[in-house]
Design a protein around this motif. Sequence first.
Motif, short mmCIF file in Angstrom:
data_model
loop_
_atom_site.label_atom_id
_atom_site.label_comp_id
_atom_site.label_asym_id
_atom_site.label_seq_id
_atom_site.Cartn_x
_atom_site.Cartn_y
_atom_site.Cartn_z
N ALA A 38 1.90 10.63 -33.57
CA ALA A 38 1.36 11.85 -32.74
C ALA A 38 1.68 11.07 -31.33
CB ALA A 38 0.04 12.00 -32.98
N ALA A 134 -5.19 14.92 -31.73
CA ALA A 134 -4.69 13.68 -32.11
C ALA A 134 -6.04 12.54 -31.50
CB ALA A 134 -3.58 13.27 -31.64
N ARG A 161 5.14 15.92 -33.34
CA ARG A 161 4.69 14.59 -34.00
C ARG A 161 6.06 13.98 -34.24
NH1 ARG A 161 0.56 12.13 -36.69
NH2 ARG A 161 -0.62 14.39 -36.31
#
Length: 387
Positions: A38, A134, A161
């Motif tokens: 992330a 995240a 990502r």
Amino acid sequence: MSSSPAHSRTASAVAAVERAMAELRRGGIVVLRDADGAGGLVIAAESCGPRALQRLQGLAQNAPVLVTTRRRAEAIGMEIPPHIAGGMGETNKPITIDLPEGVPVDVILRPHESDRTGRHVALRHLSRPVASHAPGLAQSAIELAKLARLLPAVVLGPLTRDTGNKRRDWAREQDLVYVDAADVAGYEETASRTLQQVAQAHVPLEGAENARILAWRPSDGGKEHLAIVVGEIDTTEPVLIRLHSECFTGDLLGSLRCDCGVQLRSAIAEIAKHGSGVLLYLAQEGRGIGLVNKLRAYELQDDGFDTIDANEQLGFDADERIYAPAATMLSRMGIQRVRLMTNNPEKIAQLERYGIEVAARVQHSFPSNGHNENYLRTKAERAGHLL
């Protein structure tokens, strides 16, 4: 002699965080990536200018959001749903707030600004907190802002990502500073382990003429910690020591809002009276939040908050200090057993956590001077300091 790969990795990690801290302080964008891939673009809210924000919006894959701590959001009157990380009953975890177009980033930073109804100005512009895409990345972004001695509030521009670990190369192509979340999380203790003595000198002090000052610097070239050594140390017996966090206002200016100045000078005199010992002067102003934020906390105290509530209103924990640097300096001076001058049980616990045996606690307290009565009461009643 060449450095080992492990040492080189440690030095590289510390340097990367230091560069990221400097970039946040100057209002720049930092690329942050966690171990799961992330990623996000981060700007400190208090130094976010329009040009940097515009660039972040152009590079991010989704609309940027504001990230701050639960306590900071609550301080401006936001109601946080229980299902949101950092909601009721949880610790001071970060929460994410949508940032509508045209809303100035610094609305989250204005502690006193209210409209005619008494409602905080931020609440007219900001939606209720939403779940972070995240949470770990948001936590790292807040920690990075704290390390930079900035308020714990950032603009976060989400990135896709990065499963192939190419984000570092992308950041280089965009001329942006890159840092791994794991390095941010481990920075304080990693920097502490890299402390090296870089200078020492005999410095006669008032009340302790036989004193030496040893300067210790981390590998990133950050702020130095000092060891004031009085007399000749006998490491076969528990050494009398004091851990003193720097306090510009109290130590240098003689501020009466705290008891730091009198604690510092009295500790040096007491160590000299004993014959020998060490005072560690630690670079962690304002319980670790920095001088500027301490002054902001003072302003809140003038409005009726105590010293702990003021820190929490700004979004910090009650005490952000760590004592790994103290343990490192003591160990490298050959000191493993101490008699600790303190009224703070947390200092005892922290030293023992890092392998320093506290053989005894030596009381170190002083009466109110008429200006710091509430401060001393708060330390005793809320922080557990002993009298």
